[in-house]
Design a protein around this motif. Structure first.
Motif, PDB file in Angstrom:
ATOM      1  N   ALA A 108     -36.679   5.859 -61.063  1.00 35.43           N
ATOM      2  CA  ALA A 108     -37.786   6.093 -60.118  1.00 35.43           C
ATOM      3  C   ALA A 108     -39.086   5.522 -60.681  1.00 35.43           C
ATOM      4  CB  ALA A 108     -37.928   7.586 -59.842  1.00 35.43           C
ATOM      5  N   CYS A 161     -36.185  10.846 -55.392  1.00 32.57           N
ATOM      6  CA  CYS A 161     -34.996  10.778 -56.240  1.00 32.57           C
ATOM      7  C   CYS A 161     -33.911  11.566 -55.535  1.00 32.57           C
ATOM      8  CB  CYS A 161     -35.259  11.439 -57.589  1.00 32.57           C
ATOM      9  SG  CYS A 161     -36.477  10.559 -58.537  1.00 32.57           S
ATOM     10  N   HIS A 181     -40.514  12.164 -55.885  1.00 30.66           N
ATOM     11  CA  HIS A 181     -40.927  11.710 -57.221  1.00 30.66           C
ATOM     12  C   HIS A 181     -42.440  11.491 -57.245  1.00 30.66           C
ATOM     13  CE1 HIS A 181     -40.926   9.544 -61.024  1.00 30.66           C
ATOM     14  NE2 HIS A 181     -41.627   8.591 -60.432  1.00 30.66           N
ATOM     15  N   ALA A 199     -38.566  16.516 -59.244  1.00 34.77           N
ATOM     16  CA  ALA A 199     -37.654  15.398 -59.525  1.00 34.77           C
ATOM     17  C   ALA A 199     -37.128  15.436 -60.961  1.00 34.77           C
ATOM     18  CB  ALA A 199     -38.362  14.071 -59.251  1.00 34.77           C
TER      19      ALA A 199
END
Ligand code: PAF
Length: 316
Positions: free
Chosen positions: A119, A133, A161, A189
């Motif tokens: 990410a 994510c 994220h 996340a």
């Protein structure tokens, strides 16, 4: 250049980057429910084959064929609502660069990948677009290009994220739920990714080294102990970083995934068998890196990391 639509008269809602085991499975499940989905593949020959032949999904109920448009040229697809990365962690940067022409102002990027750090790469390359994510417990094996064996279903968990991506996380989860893919949203996340990493750090290298399906971990005492210790080390490292895993009991969580995907060959074993690079560095390698940084001993993860690197070098 003319951009194609996923289905006559409809804008594409999801572009899945990477027609591997999970990419093909999700593309097929979404397309079957009538969602406008397309695949982006860096390989032009394979993308032609997939567009022509479709995706064959095999599961306990039998076999079915689902047609999903697949393109190698991102300029031939219209910008989607969601760009879903289903590629190996070591390909994230290259795949993101390939997909850049596809990013519309509203496109949300979803990393549905194994490993840690994906990410962050997507965020660096996507000029402030929302990033999600996602982690899935679906077990899927690619038998060959466009042919997947769906060995087990499980929940898909989604987390924002980037700041203010909560709304998009819920929208993505709703879309999956409407397609019959059980999905939940979780707020953090890091928690999600480290929880998934604990499962992968346990199951993937152990099955890859022993050359067995996931279910063998429940049957063989030596494998079970190694997998459990790898998961517990990962949990200790996460905790030292202030991250609590989502499981009430991490060992039970590992066992549940082994049970639900018992006949599945882990993605790492599939890579080893095909002589391809594995994701060991982004999984156990990251546990080892953070463990060393924080002074937490992670001997089982170190052993698994070195063994998989050795086997992988021999095979390649
Ligand atoms: O990488 C994999 O193979 C999968 O994440 C999982 C859940 C371990 C199932 O095989």
């Amino acid at each position: 250049m003319q951009r194609i639509l996923a289905a006559a008269g409809r804008e594409i809602v999801v572009v899945i980057v990477g027609p591997g085991a999970i990419g093909c499975l999700f593309a097929a499940l979404l397309a079957e429910k009538g969602l406008a989905v397309a695949l982006l593949d860096k390989n032009p020959e394979r993308s032609l084959l997939l567009s022509r032949e479709g995706i064959r999904v095999k599961d306990s109920a039998g076999e079915r064929l689902v047609h999903v448009p697949c393109e190698a040229d991102p300029f031939r697809l219209s910008p989607p609502a969601f760009l879903c990365l289903c590629i190996k962690s070591f390909d994230t940067e290259a795949a993101m660069r390939h997909a850049l022409p596809l990013l519309g102002a509203q496109t949300v990027i979803v990393s549905l990948q194994n490993g840690l750090g994906n990410a962050e790469i997507a965020a660096r390359l996507s000029a402030g677009r929302p990033i999600l994510c996602a982690a899935t417990s679906h077990g899927s094996t690619a038998e060959c290009a466009g042919v997947v064996r769906h060995a087990g279903a499980g929940p898909t968990i989604i987390a924002p994220h980037t700041a203010a991506a909560d709304y998009h996380a819920r929208a993505f989860a709703d879309m999956l739920m409407n397609a019959g893919i059980e999905s939940h949203v979780t707020p953090d996340a890091a928690t999600l990714l480290w929880s998934k990493a604990a499962i992968n750090a346990a199951i993937n290298p152990v099955t890859a080294i022993a050359d067995v399906p996931n279910g063998a971990i429940l049957e063989r005492e030596d494998l079970r102990m190694q997998a459990e210790e790898a998961a517990l080390e990962t949990e200790r490292v996460a905790r030292a970083m202030g991250i609590n895993l989502i499981y009430d009991n991490t060992l039970e969580a590992v066992q549940n995934v082994c049970r639900n995907t018992a006949s599945n060959f882990s993605s790492m074993l599939q890579d080893i068998r095909r002589g391809r690079r594995t994701e060991i560095e982004a999984i156990n390698g990251e546990v080892v890196r953070h463990g060393r940084r924080l002074g937490i001993p992670v001997p089982v993860n170190e052993e698994l990391l070195h063994r998989v690197l050795e086997i992988s070098a021999d095979r390649r």
